[in-house]
Design a protein around this motif. Structure first.
Motif, PDB file in Angstrom:
ATOM      1  N   TYR A 174       0.836  -1.197   0.000  1.00  0.00           N
ATOM      2  CA  TYR A 174       0.000   0.000   0.000  1.00  0.00           C
ATOM      3  C   TYR A 174       0.871   1.246   0.000  1.00  0.00           C
ATOM      4  CZ  TYR A 174      -4.544  -2.203   0.904  1.00  0.00           C
ATOM      5  OH  TYR A 174      -5.715  -2.916   0.804  1.00  0.00           O
ATOM      6  N   LEU A 224      -3.866   0.473  -2.791  1.00  0.00           N
ATOM      7  CA  LEU A 224      -3.141  -0.758  -3.046  1.00  0.00           C
ATOM      8  C   LEU A 224      -2.400  -0.605  -4.373  1.00  0.00           C
ATOM      9  CD1 LEU A 224      -4.460  -4.353  -2.450  1.00  0.00           C
ATOM     10  CD2 LEU A 224      -2.977  -3.810  -4.378  1.00  0.00           C
ATOM     11  N   VAL A 267      -6.256  -9.944  -4.990  1.00  0.00           N
ATOM     12  CA  VAL A 267      -6.415  -8.520  -4.675  1.00  0.00           C
ATOM     13  C   VAL A 267      -7.888  -8.180  -4.478  1.00  0.00           C
ATOM     14  CG1 VAL A 267      -6.243  -6.191  -5.645  1.00  0.00           C
ATOM     15  CG2 VAL A 267      -4.273  -7.738  -5.741  1.00  0.00           C
ATOM     16  N   GLU A 268      -8.726  -8.664  -5.363  1.00  0.00           N
ATOM     17  CA  GLU A 268     -10.153  -8.366  -5.252  1.00  0.00           C
ATOM     18  C   GLU A 268     -10.748  -8.978  -3.990  1.00  0.00           C
ATOM     19  OE1 GLU A 268     -11.802  -6.220  -7.141  1.00  0.00           O
ATOM     20  OE2 GLU A 268      -9.821  -5.868  -8.043  1.00  0.00           O
ATOM     21  N   HIS A 301      -9.110  -9.590  -1.228  1.00  0.00           N
ATOM     22  CA  HIS A 301      -8.572  -8.805  -0.111  1.00  0.00           C
ATOM     23  C   HIS A 301      -9.339  -7.494   0.056  1.00  0.00           C
ATOM     24  CE1 HIS A 301      -5.777  -6.449   2.327  1.00  0.00           C
ATOM     25  NE2 HIS A 301      -5.729  -5.561   1.360  1.00  0.00           N
ATOM     26  N   LYS A 302      -9.598  -6.811  -1.036  1.00  0.00           N
ATOM     27  CA  LYS A 302     -10.302  -5.527  -0.944  1.00  0.00           C
ATOM     28  C   LYS A 302     -11.681  -5.693  -0.305  1.00  0.00           C
ATOM     29  CE  LYS A 302      -8.074  -3.083  -4.799  1.00  0.00           C
ATOM     30  NZ  LYS A 302      -8.260  -2.497  -6.160  1.00  0.00           N
ATOM     31  N   VAL A 349     -11.465  -5.214   3.511  1.00  0.00           N
ATOM     32  CA  VAL A 349     -10.903  -3.971   4.046  1.00  0.00           C
ATOM     33  C   VAL A 349     -12.005  -2.946   4.269  1.00  0.00           C
ATOM     34  CG1 VAL A 349      -9.320  -2.041   3.621  1.00  0.00           C
ATOM     35  CG2 VAL A 349      -8.672  -4.368   2.939  1.00  0.00           C
ATOM     36  N   PRO A 404     -12.672   0.859   4.804  1.00  0.00           N
ATOM     37  CA  PRO A 404     -11.964   2.136   4.656  1.00  0.00           C
ATOM     38  C   PRO A 404     -11.988   2.958   5.937  1.00  0.00           C
ATOM     39  CG  PRO A 404     -13.453   1.741   2.796  1.00  0.00           C
ATOM     40  CD  PRO A 404     -13.771   0.710   3.834  1.00  0.00           C
TER      41      PRO A 404
END
Length: 290
Positions: free
Chosen positions: A181, A186, A246-247, A249-250, A253, A255
């Motif tokens: 990051y 990312l 990645v998708e 993981h997002k 998360v 914000p």
């Protein structure tokens, strides 16, 4: 300890041919030595795990008398193809993230041990809890993995079940996904030896960020300089796998406001350095440019 962080400082009795940074490093070395010596005097050394590491790579644009160096992690592709040389701290090139790590635990970690497993400081929280026999917090997603089998290779401080579980985590860590990051964005991700740059940016330069589609792929074990990207056409399976990771993981998360956005820069003491000298602080306002 922050005495090696620019602007560096040290007691007057420390001097070095490397200037203020060298003197600050010598002072840091002395302080750590005092702690280690005291632990040995109190017969606590064999019951104490000490980990010495850093939070980020060297500040590339600061003179060598004021900061460390990125070593071989030059991010060579950036100056040759993207037009900037600042690939250290603040960037997601290897020079911004790779740091040395030394673990000291007499009687548990054999002297001169070198371990090449891919780990990060995110792993320390989980590992320390495991070694202390404390439960992991519930209801939260932990980014680290248990690496107690690396720090306790003979299994002196964890039972066999925990040791096996840690070994599984370490083995999986060779292929788990690590996310790079820059602030809340990312920028890159790594699995095993392969790293994908989706967005690149200099450490603290004013160049615009560059998006890469397909991503830049480097084998950072054989090319830690990130000099020669691998042909994307030959890495289709890896690209599909890393994008899926990645998708996923997002989706985990939530914000939040970056901690640096909460900093009161007016309260910072820039010790009289100009913006050019410090790479950050403005003499008149104490505000930072990044």
């Amino acid at each position: 300890m922050d005495n090696t962080h620019s602007p560096v400082y040290s007691p007057h009795n420390f001097t070095s041919l490397r200037g203020r940074f060298g003197a600050a490093t010598e002072a840091l070395d002395w302080v750590v030595g005092q702690v280690m010596g005291t632990l040995e005097q109190l017969n606590l050394a064999e019951n104490t795990l000490m980990v010495f590491t850093s939070d980020n790579g060297a500040w590339y644009v600061i003179p060598p008398t004021e900061a460390g160096v990125v070593g071989p992690f030059q991010g060579t592709y950036a100056p040759s193809k993207l037009g900037y040389v600042d690939t250290g701290k603040g960037s997601t090139w290897e020079g911004g993230f790779r740091v040395p790590a030394v673990a000291w635990w007499p009687g548990t970690i054999p002297p001169n041990t070198v371990d090449e497993n891919f780990t990060s400081s995110l792993d320390l929280f989980v590992t320390f809890l495991k070694l202390a026999g404390a439960p992991l917090p519930q209801g939260v997603t932990l980014d680290g993995k248990d690496i107690s089998s690396i720090l306790d290779p003979l299994g002196k401080h964890v039972n066999e079940d925990f040791r096996h579980e840690s070994q599984v985590h370490v083995q999986a860590g060779k292929n788990y996904t690590f996310f790079y990051y820059r602030g809340p964005v990312l920028m890159a991700a790594r699995q095993g030896s392969l790293k994908a740059h989706f967005i690149t940016h200099s450490g603290f330069g004013h160049e615009a960020a560059v998006s890469h589609d397909p991503p830049l792929i480097f084998n950072v074990e054989v090319d830690p300089q990130e000099r020669m990207p691998l042909p994307a056409v030959q890495q289709k399976q890896f690209i599909e796998t890393i994008i899926a990771a990645v998708e996923a993981h997002k989706g985990t998360v939530e914000p939040v406001t970056p901690q640096l956005d909460l900093t009161d820069y007016k309260a910072m003491d820039c010790v009289g350095l100009t913006d050019k000298q410090s790479g950050c602080c403005k003499e008149a306002t104490g505000m930072c440019t990044y």
